[in-house]
Write a protein that holds these residues in place. Structure first.
Motif, PDB file in Angstrom:
ATOM      1  N   SER A 155       0.815  -1.216   0.000  1.00 43.56           N
ATOM      2  CA  SER A 155       0.000   0.000   0.000  1.00 43.56           C
ATOM      3  C   SER A 155       0.845   1.261   0.000  1.00 43.56           C
ATOM      4  CB  SER A 155      -0.933   0.005   1.221  1.00 43.56           C
ATOM      5  OG  SER A 155      -0.176  -0.073   2.423  1.00 43.56           O
ATOM      6  N   HIS A 156       2.113   1.120   0.370  1.00 44.54           N
ATOM      7  CA  HIS A 156       3.004   2.300   0.395  1.00 44.54           C
ATOM      8  C   HIS A 156       3.177   2.877  -1.010  1.00 44.54           C
ATOM      9  CE1 HIS A 156       6.199   4.955   1.731  1.00 44.54           C
ATOM     10  NE2 HIS A 156       7.009   4.455   0.795  1.00 44.54           N
ATOM     11  N   LEU A 173       1.019   3.418  -3.097  1.00 45.72           N
ATOM     12  CA  LEU A 173      -0.117   4.258  -3.469  1.00 45.72           C
ATOM     13  C   LEU A 173      -0.086   5.629  -2.807  1.00 45.72           C
ATOM     14  CD1 LEU A 173      -2.964   1.587  -3.321  1.00 45.72           C
ATOM     15  CD2 LEU A 173      -1.658   2.349  -5.310  1.00 45.72           C
TER      16      LEU A 173
END
Length: 265
Positions: free
Chosen positions: A11-12, A14
């Motif tokens: 998720s980083h 994004l």
């Protein structure tokens, strides 16, 4: 001893600060895909134009291209020929299930008996149905048509006594005709007849039909455009690969570490 950078969760990637790089990748890949499709379209267009170029040649006499008892030569496909003779409306047939502008109808086909006594079927045009087709012409015929080979079909003509046939197969037409038939047929055009003869094409009241069979283009035709298409798609694949490696290694810190070499024993 160096300290390895922490591995970040997926998720980083994004995070808003990376959106510009992601957008750049999308734009690059989409551009490469579209440019490749454009070059592929150019390749198809050039090949279609090359195949159709034969239909724009000067017409030759039918007997100079195809003899009455000769097998249909591949070189004759799509050739413009001059057809002179006499219409035989009594042996007009209609070829079923023919498409025109998204509609299904029939081809109106009337033989022309030439000076040597053999006849060639002439596709005069397309009609939405048999009843809507105008009456077959009579008298002298004079037209420029595009030569086509006899069709083949696995469909059997269930009623040989009517005027509707499933395909324009010259072999199937022989029992219907009182004369010999050429081994192909012609598609009528509105081109001017050489020699000043008054045209009698039989096309009036019918939609013009395009030649369905044309000789294929040579293998080298527009080859450069085909190679350009693949080149653009390779550029797009490479851009996606570079983006994926950047995300994995620089953004998420998932660098591949080589296996440590064994030390001396």
């Amino acid at each position: 001893m160096p300290i390895d950078a922490p591995v970040m969760p997926a998720s980083h990637a994004l995070a808003p600060r990376y959106w510009g790089a992601h957008l750049l990748m999308v734009v690059a890949v989409v551009a490469c895909v579209l440019l490749g499709r454009w070059q592929l379209g150019v390749w198809h267009g050039h090949r279609a134009d090359d195949a159709a170029s034969v239909t724009r040649e000067d017409p030759a006499a039918l007997t100079d291209v195809l003899g009455p008892d000769a097998a249909f030569p591949t070189s004759a496909i799509g050739r413009p020929v001059t057809v002179l003779g006499r219409w035989d409306p009594a042996h007009t047939v209609y070829v079923a299930n023919r498409e025109h502008d998204g509609h299904t109808g029939v081809w109106a086909v009337t033989p022309v008996v030439t000076a040597n006594g053999s006849a060639i079927p002439v596709v005069r045009g397309w009609s939405p149905e048999v009843g809507a087709a105008p009456a077959a012409p009579r008298g002298q015929a004079a037209l420029v048509g595009l030569l086509q080979p006899s069709e083949e079909t696995a469909t059997t003509d269930r009623d040989t006594h009517d005027d509707v046939v499933p395909a324009l197969d010259v072999t199937d037409l022989l029992p219907r005709a009182p004369y010999d038939l050429y081994s192909g047929y012609v598609v009528a055009t509105d081109r001017e007849v050489p020699g000043g003869a008054v045209a009698s094409t039989g096309m009036s009241g019918l939609a013009a039909v395009a030649a369905e069979h044309l000789a294929g283009a040579s293998a080298s035709t527009a080859l450069r455009n085909l190679l350009y298409a693949f080149q653009w798609w390779m550029f797009g694949a490479f851009a996606a690969f570079v983006w994926w490696r950047w995300v994995q290694e620089d953004v998420l810190g998932r660098r591949h570490s080589p296996d440590p070499s064994p030390g001396p024993g």
